[in-house]
Design a protein around this motif. Structure first.
Motif, mmCIF file in Angstrom:
data_model
loop_
_atom_site.group_PDB
_atom_site.id
_atom_site.type_symbol
_atom_site.label_atom_id
_atom_site.label_comp_id
_atom_site.label_asym_id
_atom_site.label_seq_id
_atom_site.Cartn_x
_atom_site.Cartn_y
_atom_site.Cartn_z
ATOM 1 N N PHE A 96 0.772 -1.073 -0.059
ATOM 2 C CA PHE A 96 0.040 -0.068 -0.150
ATOM 3 C C PHE A 96 0.694 1.299 -0.055
ATOM 4 O O PHE A 96 0.394 2.333 -0.678
ATOM 5 N N GLU A 97 1.942 1.257 0.829
ATOM 6 C CA GLU A 97 2.758 2.531 0.947
ATOM 7 C C GLU A 97 3.819 2.580 -0.097
ATOM 8 O O GLU A 97 4.364 3.711 -0.589
ATOM 9 N N LEU A 98 4.294 1.502 -0.892
ATOM 10 C CA LEU A 98 5.307 1.596 -1.972
ATOM 11 C C LEU A 98 4.876 1.198 -3.355
ATOM 12 O O LEU A 98 4.922 2.079 -4.095
ATOM 13 N N VAL A 99 4.484 -0.004 -3.486
ATOM 14 C CA VAL A 99 4.265 -0.431 -4.991
ATOM 15 C C VAL A 99 2.989 0.402 -5.593
ATOM 16 O O VAL A 99 2.982 0.987 -6.571
ATOM 17 N N ASP A 100 1.905 0.524 -4.679
ATOM 18 C CA ASP A 100 0.720 1.085 -5.059
ATOM 19 C C ASP A 100 1.158 2.654 -5.288
ATOM 20 O O ASP A 100 0.579 3.252 -6.435
ATOM 21 N N ALA B 68 17.586 9.193 4.171
ATOM 22 C CA ALA B 68 16.414 10.373 4.127
ATOM 23 C C ALA B 68 16.840 11.836 3.726
ATOM 24 O O ALA B 68 16.207 12.597 3.043
ATOM 25 N N ALA B 69 18.123 12.227 4.390
ATOM 26 C CA ALA B 69 18.557 13.586 4.179
ATOM 27 C C ALA B 69 18.799 14.016 2.615
ATOM 28 O O ALA B 69 18.500 14.850 1.808
ATOM 29 N N LEU B 70 19.560 12.818 2.368
ATOM 30 C CA LEU B 70 20.015 12.828 0.752
ATOM 31 C C LEU B 70 18.756 12.801 -0.355
ATOM 32 O O LEU B 70 18.634 13.412 -1.388
ATOM 33 N N GLY B 71 17.649 11.988 0.049
ATOM 34 C CA GLY B 71 16.688 11.838 -0.880
ATOM 35 C C GLY B 71 15.797 13.220 -0.796
ATOM 36 O O GLY B 71 15.526 13.742 -1.859
ATOM 37 N N ASN B 72 15.760 13.744 0.332
ATOM 38 C CA ASN B 72 15.084 15.191 0.294
ATOM 39 C C ASN B 72 15.893 16.257 -0.573
ATOM 40 O O ASN B 72 15.426 16.983 -1.219
ATOM 41 N N LEU B 73 17.265 16.283 -0.381
ATOM 42 C CA LEU B 73 18.190 17.417 -1.035
ATOM 43 C C LEU B 73 18.142 16.918 -2.663
ATOM 44 O O LEU B 73 18.075 17.895 -3.265
ATOM 45 N N GLU C 221 13.502 3.137 1.452
ATOM 46 C CA GLU C 221 12.504 3.377 2.515
ATOM 47 C C GLU C 221 12.632 4.761 2.948
ATOM 48 O O GLU C 221 11.859 5.780 3.118
ATOM 49 N N SER C 222 13.952 5.030 3.367
ATOM 50 C CA SER C 222 14.390 6.417 4.138
ATOM 51 C C SER C 222 14.095 7.522 3.035
ATOM 52 O O SER C 222 13.977 8.697 3.226
ATOM 53 N N VAL D 272 10.594 4.285 -9.322
ATOM 54 C CA VAL D 272 11.941 3.059 -9.211
ATOM 55 C C VAL D 272 12.493 2.962 -7.839
ATOM 56 O O VAL D 272 12.587 1.803 -7.358
ATOM 57 N N ILE D 273 12.862 3.923 -7.068
ATOM 58 C CA ILE D 273 13.570 3.845 -5.881
ATOM 59 C C ILE D 273 12.533 3.560 -4.924
ATOM 60 O O ILE D 273 12.940 2.409 -4.049
#
Length: 249
Positions: A52-56, A185-190, A123-124, A202-203
């Motif tokens: 529910f949180e990822l694939v969908d 998580a920090a790098l994902g946001n940046l 996930e992060s 994809v990620i």
């Protein structure tokens, strides 16, 4: 507080749940039957989070093809890592009546740790991306990460401890994974601010693929080895808990 710092804090909080589970398993003598039940519950939570949180979410925002590619990529990465572990003795028991050797106990724990790293990093990243655009962190996703990470840390460290791994090794492994979650998580946001929906899909799907492969290959077989007929019920309870949290969030 800069948004990327906030993202890192949330990622570290999610990864820190692994350390909490590790601490419980290290300082409290948890019966193997209890570990099996907790592992089965965590497997259900992970399946729900992947669904529910990822694939969908990945398919709705990025399309079917990027989602499928990332999903298979995550699964392949976990399986390949597990194959490498198997070469060093981390093989699962062939029958539930077999007594696990120290190598098998340590291998099972390490396999779960590898799975936690392979799914925890993307996930992060997803947690970090959820803050973009001024929105708050995805509460349902964060709750699912925390609820599933505690059983992962608990069950993995139980096997490592029984196999004679020392505290430096055990907490070194989980500490690195927790820090990697915060940094991711920090790098994902940046780095993903303004990224294409396909790349984010994809990620996100990589995390889901690694999760499902780990659940099927490691967590459920190990849980069934001890809990037997209770495994299905505990896994269902975990799935339902995560589903309710997702809907209420």
């Amino acid at each position: 507080m800069p948004q990327w710092v906030e993202a890192g804090v949330w990622g570290l909080a999610g990864g820190g749940a692994l350390v909490v589970g590790a601490l419980v398993a290290w300082f409290v003598r948890v019966p193997r039957d209890v570990v099996a039940v907790v592992m089965a519950f965590g497997a259900g939570v992970l399946i729900a989070a992947a669904s529910f949180e990822l694939v969908d979410e990945a398919e709705r925002t990025g399309g079917l093809l990027p989602t499928a590619a990332g999903f298979l990529g995550g699964a392949v990465a976990y399986v390949l890592a597990n194959v490498l572990l198997a070469r060093y003795g981390a093989r699962h028991r062939k029958r539930s009546t077999d007594q696990p050797t120290e190598s098998e106990q340590a291998g099972s724990g390490t396999a779960i740790a590898v799975g936690a790293l392979l799914d925890g990093v993307p996930e992060s990243v997803v947690l970090g991306v959820s803050l973009l655009g001024g929105g708050g962190v995805g509460v349902a996703m964060l709750a699912a990460v925390v609820i599933s990470n505690v059983p992962e840390g608990l069950s993995s460290v139980a096997g490592m401890k029984q196999a004679g791994r020392g505290p430096r090794y055990v907490f070194g492994v989980w500490g690195v994974i927790a820090v990697a979650s915060g940094v991711s998580a920090a790098l994902g946001n940046l780095l993903l601010d303004g990224a294409s929906p396909q790349l984010v899909a994809v990620i996100t799907a990589v995390a889901a693929g690694a999760i499902l492969a780990m659940v099927a290959d490691t967590m459920i077989p190990e849980a069934f080895d001890r809990a037997h007929l209770y495994t299905g019920l505990c896994t269902t309870a975990g799935f339902l808990t995560a589903f309710v949290v997702e809907r209420l969030g």
